[in-house]
Design an enzyme around this catalytic site. Structure first.
Site: not given
Ligand code: KIV
Length: 275
Positions: A49-50, A88, A118, A187, A120
């Site tokens: 989600d970056s 994500d 993924k 991270e 968090e």
């Molecule tokens: O969203 C993303 O790209 C991440 C990176 C910091 C690994 O979670």
């Protein structure tokens, strides 16, 4: 150098089994061409989600939606044959309840063809991860510095600073391992915390700003290519400054059009002969 000895698709189980070798290579991608270019070199691609900050110009990852992640995830899957693809889960699509998390994660897997999601979280997400994994959704929890929690953490700060914080990370890692996670993304943590977490569990850890102690490394692709200049984290290694190269191409093109040097004869269809 290609990392793969075979053309076989890399599964989440393979990533889990790459524990202890420090050799898992991972990068982020959001588009088909970028994914195509990296597929032969990496083991895992994270559709992070970056993308919200890197490709959309948001100042955090919070505005990223599930539909955005699904579109990017599907684009990356279309560009790859080997790497394990993880997508994500964006903010507010999985925290509310394990049922909502399942529904949204299932959409991601069905609509993108990716292998895992993924998310968090800390202790509060262990039950959700267990719920998802036991119902067929492989999960990579993301611990330590959690960008979706930047408001609650007081910014983007390294985590695992003292003994108590290290203990909490280890507790989270144990909980996620027990819940069935195949790997942990760690991270922005101090090296002793990363080392203790990695030693404590039998699933692989993939670090970003988490020292060589992890079982693998991930970076944001635009950081290593010099394509994102708003903010360069301390842990990102910039291998090339592509933005300068790209700007010089734009400048040359603009000059060519303005001077009439482009299009030249070879770029034109010529004059159609009348009968
Ligand atoms: O969203 C993303 O790209 C991440 C990176 C910091 C690994 O979670």
């Amino acid at each position: 150098m290609s990392a793969h000895t075979s053309n076989e698709k890399i599964t989440t189980t393979k990533i889990q089994n790459m524990k202890g070798k420090g050799s898992i290579v991972a990068l982020t991608a959001y588009t088909t061409p970028m994914a195509q270019m990296m597929d032969e070199f990496v083991d895992l691609i994270l559709v992070g989600d970056s993308t919200g900050m890197v490709a959309y110009g948001f100042d955090s990852t919070l505005p990223v939606t599930l539909d955005m992640m699904i579109a990017h995830g599907a684009a990356v899957v279309r560009g790859t044959t080997k790497a394990c693809i993880v997508v994500d889960m964006p903010f507010a699509t999985y925290q509310e309840s394990k049922e909502i998390a399942y529904r949204n994660a299932a959409r991601v897997l069905i609509e993108t063809g990716a292998q895992a999601v993924k998310m968090e979280g800390g202790i509060e997400m262990i039950e959700t991860v267990e719920f998802l994994v036991s119902r067929g959704v492989p999960v990579m929890p993301h611990i330590g510095l959690k960008p979706q929690h930047a408001n609650a953490l007081g910014g983007f700060k390294a985590q695992g600073r003292d003994e108590e914080a290290e203990e909490l990370l280890i507790q989270e890692a144990h909980g996620f391992e027990k819940a069935g996670a195949f790997s942990l993304l760690v991270e922005g943590v101090y090296e002793n915390a990363a080392a203790r977490v990695t030693e404590a569990i039998n699933i692989s850890t993939i670090g970003i700003g988490a020292s060589p102690a992890c079982d693998g490394q991930i970076l944001v692709t635009e950081d290593i290519l010099g394509l994102f200049s708003d903010f360069t984290p301390k842990f990102a290694k910039k291998y090339i400054d592509l933005s300068e190269t790209i700007k010089s191409v734009f400048s040359e093109y603009a000059q060519d059009v303005r001077t009439g040097a482009f299009p030249a004869e070879e770029h034109c269809f010529g004059v159609k002969k009348s009968k």
